[in-house]
Motif scaffolding. Structure first.
Motif, PDB file in Angstrom:
ATOM      1  N   HIS A 132      -0.827  -2.621   6.127  1.00 46.80           N
ATOM      2  CA  HIS A 132      -0.727  -1.272   5.575  1.00 46.80           C
ATOM      3  C   HIS A 132      -0.047  -1.307   4.203  1.00 46.80           C
ATOM      4  N   LEU A 133       1.033  -2.033   4.099  1.00 47.91           N
ATOM      5  CA  LEU A 133       1.786  -2.109   2.848  1.00 47.91           C
ATOM      6  C   LEU A 133       1.002  -2.839   1.760  1.00 47.91           C
ATOM      7  N   ILE A 134       0.509  -4.016   2.052  1.00 50.48           N
ATOM      8  CA  ILE A 134      -0.175  -4.837   1.043  1.00 50.48           C
ATOM      9  C   ILE A 134      -1.452  -4.158   0.551  1.00 50.48           C
ATOM     10  N   PHE A 135      -2.273  -3.685   1.473  1.00 46.34           N
ATOM     11  CA  PHE A 135      -3.541  -3.087   1.063  1.00 46.34           C
ATOM     12  C   PHE A 135      -3.350  -1.709   0.435  1.00 46.34           C
ATOM     13  N   ALA A 136      -2.267  -1.005   0.780  1.00 49.25           N
ATOM     14  CA  ALA A 136      -1.954   0.259   0.094  1.00 49.25           C
ATOM     15  C   ALA A 136      -1.614  -0.018  -1.364  1.00 49.25           C
ATOM     16  N   LEU A 137      -0.919  -1.109  -1.621  1.00 41.57           N
ATOM     17  CA  LEU A 137      -0.629  -1.476  -3.009  1.00 41.57           C
ATOM     18  C   LEU A 137      -1.914  -1.747  -3.786  1.00 41.57           C
ATOM     19  N   VAL A 138      -2.871  -2.388  -3.142  1.00 45.79           N
ATOM     20  CA  VAL A 138      -4.150  -2.664  -3.802  1.00 45.79           C
ATOM     21  C   VAL A 138      -4.900  -1.359  -4.070  1.00 45.79           C
ATOM     22  N   HIS A 160      -4.782   0.378  -7.765  1.00 46.61           N
ATOM     23  CA  HIS A 160      -6.016   0.472  -8.554  1.00 46.61           C
ATOM     24  C   HIS A 160      -6.130   1.862  -9.172  1.00 46.61           C
ATOM     25  N   ASN A 161      -5.805   2.894  -8.406  1.00 42.72           N
ATOM     26  CA  ASN A 161      -5.855   4.257  -8.943  1.00 42.72           C
ATOM     27  C   ASN A 161      -4.866   4.443 -10.084  1.00 42.72           C
ATOM     28  N   TYR A 162      -3.629   3.968  -9.906  1.00 43.48           N
ATOM     29  CA  TYR A 162      -2.617   4.120 -10.954  1.00 43.48           C
ATOM     30  C   TYR A 162      -2.997   3.326 -12.199  1.00 43.48           C
ATOM     31  N   THR A 184     -13.212  -4.576  -3.412  1.00 43.67           N
ATOM     32  CA  THR A 184     -11.852  -4.881  -2.941  1.00 43.67           C
ATOM     33  C   THR A 184     -11.059  -3.614  -2.735  1.00 43.67           C
ATOM     34  N   PHE A 185     -11.072  -2.724  -3.721  1.00 41.14           N
ATOM     35  CA  PHE A 185     -10.245  -1.528  -3.572  1.00 41.14           C
ATOM     36  C   PHE A 185     -10.828  -0.559  -2.560  1.00 41.14           C
ATOM     37  N   ARG A 186     -12.153  -0.492  -2.439  1.00 42.13           N
ATOM     38  CA  ARG A 186     -12.756   0.380  -1.416  1.00 42.13           C
ATOM     39  C   ARG A 186     -12.438  -0.111  -0.011  1.00 42.13           C
ATOM     40  N   HIS A 187     -12.587  -1.401   0.203  1.00 37.73           N
ATOM     41  CA  HIS A 187     -12.336  -1.935   1.536  1.00 37.73           C
ATOM     42  C   HIS A 187     -10.847  -1.973   1.861  1.00 37.73           C
ATOM     43  N   ALA A 188     -10.006  -2.063   0.851  1.00 39.67           N
ATOM     44  CA  ALA A 188      -8.561  -1.962   1.076  1.00 39.67           C
ATOM     45  C   ALA A 188      -8.223  -0.601   1.679  1.00 39.67           C
TER      46      ALA A 188
END
Length: 167
Positions: A14-20, A24-26, A61-65
């Motif tokens: 949850h933490l790692i993929f939320a960062l991805v 990406h949005n930021y 990557t960001f979609r699947h994250a």
């Protein structure tokens, strides 16, 4: 023991993929602070196979994250026995439930609004140039919506464990 290990995996995923995903949005906001319409005069021949592969990998990557973040978040709520109360915004679980609902909206926005239009903008799906230009505005607004929604999302996630008494 196995459920505790599963909770550990959910928490870190949850933490790692939320960062991805949110990162990406930021990064997108920093790189492109204002809307720039798609240049309808761009030469499609300039697009190389290498560039297209990089774009597909980045967007994939960001979609699947986002899916990993959502599934791991729901998994943590389920493991603790909070899922039903959180989704019903019941009692002390209403705070984390608001975060879960905002995250669900962000996921749906990404997969059902942003990505179908982004595929046209990037040329992954054939579309006339007028349609691609129109879709570029939709993807910009959809991306900004998710970026803005991430602020209350992070607030509710943190408040559920570190400020519940405020509610």
């Amino acid at each position: 023991m196995i459920l505790a290990l599963l909770d550990f995996v959910f928490r870190w995923a949850h933490l790692i993929f939320a960062l991805v995903w949110i990162g990406h949005n930021y990064a997108n906001v920093v790189k492109h602070p204002t809307f720039t319409p798609l240049n309808g005069e761009a030469n499609e021949a300039q697009r190389t196979a290498s560039l297209e592969a990089r774009m597909q990998r980045e967007h994939g990557t960001f979609r699947h994250a986002s899916i990993v973040v959502w599934v791991s978040g729901m998994g943590m709520l389920w493991y603790r026995g909070w899922l039903g109360d959180a989704l019903l915004l019941d009692g002390p679980y209403a705070v984390i439930g608001m975060g879960a609902w905002i995250g669900t909206l962000m996921l749906l926005n990404l997969w059902l609004v942003l990505w179908p239009h982004q595929k046209k903008v990037l040329g992954f799906v054939p579309a006339p140039m007028e349609e691609r230009v129109r879709c570029s505005r939709i993807t910009f607004l959809s991306s900004r919506t998710n970026t803005i929604l991430s602020i209350p999302l992070l607030f509710f996630m943190a408040a559920s464990g570190h400020g519940l008494h405020l509610f």
